[in-house]
Write a protein that holds these residues in place. Sequence first.
Motif, PDB file in Angstrom:
ATOM      1  N   GLY A   1      15.149 -36.076  16.063  1.00 41.07           N
ATOM      2  CA  GLY A   1      15.420 -37.440  15.617  1.00 41.07           C
ATOM      3  C   GLY A   1      15.661 -37.462  14.117  1.00 41.07           C
ATOM      4  N   ALA A   2      16.200 -38.556  13.623  1.00 39.48           N
ATOM      5  CA  ALA A   2      16.447 -38.736  12.190  1.00 39.48           C
ATOM      6  C   ALA A   2      15.357 -39.639  11.628  1.00 39.48           C
ATOM      7  CB  ALA A   2      17.817 -39.356  11.954  1.00 39.48           C
ATOM      8  N   GLU A   3      14.608 -39.111  10.676  1.00 39.85           N
ATOM      9  CA  GLU A   3      13.582 -39.896   9.991  1.00 39.85           C
ATOM     10  C   GLU A   3      13.330 -39.259   8.638  1.00 39.85           C
ATOM     11  OE1 GLU A   3       8.894 -40.328  10.445  1.00 39.85           O
ATOM     12  OE2 GLU A   3       9.985 -41.183  12.137  1.00 39.85           O
ATOM     13  N   ARG A   4      13.540 -40.006   7.603  1.00 31.46           N
ATOM     14  CA  ARG A   4      13.305 -39.494   6.245  1.00 31.46           C
ATOM     15  C   ARG A   4      11.810 -39.495   5.957  1.00 31.46           C
ATOM     16  NH1 ARG A   4      16.120 -41.033   0.555  1.00 31.46           N
ATOM     17  NH2 ARG A   4      14.578 -40.000  -0.765  1.00 31.46           N
ATOM     18  N   THR A   5      11.336 -38.357   5.486  1.00 35.80           N
ATOM     19  CA  THR A   5       9.946 -38.228   5.078  1.00 35.80           C
ATOM     20  C   THR A   5       9.919 -37.574   3.706  1.00 35.80           C
ATOM     21  OG1 THR A   5       9.273 -37.923   7.380  1.00 35.80           O
ATOM     22  CG2 THR A   5       7.689 -37.292   5.703  1.00 35.80           C
ATOM     23  N   ASP A   6       9.207 -38.174   2.778  1.00 35.83           N
ATOM     24  CA  ASP A   6       9.032 -37.618   1.442  1.00 35.83           C
ATOM     25  C   ASP A   6       7.611 -37.106   1.331  1.00 35.83           C
ATOM     26  OD1 ASP A   6      11.013 -40.303   0.491  1.00 35.83           O
ATOM     27  OD2 ASP A   6      11.612 -38.221   0.156  1.00 35.83           O
ATOM     28  N   ASP A   7       7.473 -35.826   1.029  1.00 33.98           N
ATOM     29  CA  ASP A   7       6.171 -35.185   0.922  1.00 33.98           C
ATOM     30  C   ASP A   7       6.110 -34.454  -0.409  1.00 33.98           C
ATOM     31  OD1 ASP A   7       4.475 -32.484   1.559  1.00 33.98           O
ATOM     32  OD2 ASP A   7       3.683 -34.203   2.647  1.00 33.98           O
ATOM     33  N   ALA A   8       4.925 -34.106  -0.865  1.00 33.92           N
ATOM     34  CA  ALA A   8       4.779 -33.387  -2.132  1.00 33.92           C
ATOM     35  C   ALA A   8       5.473 -32.029  -2.097  1.00 33.92           C
ATOM     36  CB  ALA A   8       3.296 -33.209  -2.462  1.00 33.92           C
ATOM     37  N   LEU A   9       5.547 -31.393  -0.931  1.00 26.89           N
ATOM     38  CA  LEU A   9       6.207 -30.087  -0.817  1.00 26.89           C
ATOM     39  C   LEU A   9       7.721 -30.210  -0.781  1.00 26.89           C
ATOM     40  CD1 LEU A   9       4.006 -28.181   1.780  1.00 26.89           C
ATOM     41  CD2 LEU A   9       4.164 -27.796  -0.679  1.00 26.89           C
ATOM     42  N   ALA A  10       8.210 -31.165   0.015  1.00 26.59           N
ATOM     43  CA  ALA A  10       9.659 -31.331   0.182  1.00 26.59           C
ATOM     44  C   ALA A  10       9.932 -32.577   1.001  1.00 26.59           C
ATOM     45  CB  ALA A  10      10.257 -30.113   0.882  1.00 26.59           C
ATOM     46  N   GLY A  11      11.152 -33.076   0.898  1.00 30.19           N
ATOM     47  CA  GLY A  11      11.590 -34.173   1.745  1.00 30.19           C
ATOM     48  C   GLY A  11      12.268 -33.611   2.984  1.00 30.19           C
ATOM     49  N   SER A  12      12.195 -34.349   4.079  1.00 33.86           N
ATOM     50  CA  SER A  12      12.864 -33.916   5.305  1.00 33.86           C
ATOM     51  C   SER A  12      13.658 -35.085   5.880  1.00 33.86           C
ATOM     52  CB  SER A  12      11.859 -33.393   6.330  1.00 33.86           C
ATOM     53  OG  SER A  12      10.952 -34.411   6.699  1.00 33.86           O
TER      54      SER A  12
END
Length: 162
Positions: free
Chosen positions: A137-148
Motif C-alpha cells: 500500500g501507499a502510506e507516507r511515514t516519516d521516521d528518525a531513520l528514514a521516510g518511507s
Amino acid sequence: MRALPPTPVVDRAASPPVDAPERELDWLEMMPKDELAALERGDGPEVEHTGNRRMPQFGTFRTVDAVLGRAVRLPGYVVPLANAQDGRLTEFLFVPYYGACIHVPPPPPNQIVHVRLAQPITMPDMYSPFFLAGTLGAERTDDALAGSAYTMHDAQLRPYEP
C-alpha cells in the motif's frame, strides 16, 4: 511520525491481473521511471563514511500505482523500529540492501516499506535476507531513520530462499 498518502504514479502497462497470485516484486518496479533514470545517472548524493550522523535521504515519496494492492513478496532486510515489552518485533522498515539507514544515505522513500505487525514476532537476524510478503500500500511515514512511501498490509516475514 506522520502518515500521509504519497502521490501514486499511474503505470498501467505493468499492472498484473487483480486475481494474480503472489509474485516476487523487484524493488526498482516501485520507483517512477523518471526517478529510476535519475538514480541510474548517479544523481543521488555521494556516500560519506565519516561521522556518526545519518546522511540525508534523497528521492521522493511518489509511488507506482501498478504495484499497489497486489499480493507480492520482496527480498530484503529488516531495520527494527519498535519492540513489544517481551522484546519481540512489532514495527520495522524493510529495505532492499543490508546496512541501509545506518551510515550511508537511506534508500529513497519509495524503496522502503514501513511494516507494523498485528502480532509481534521473534526478532529476526538483521544480517540475514528475508522475503516480506503481503499487500503493498501507499502510506507516507516519516521516521528518525528514514521516510518511507510504502506500507505492507497482512505482512509476513519469511526466510529468503533463492
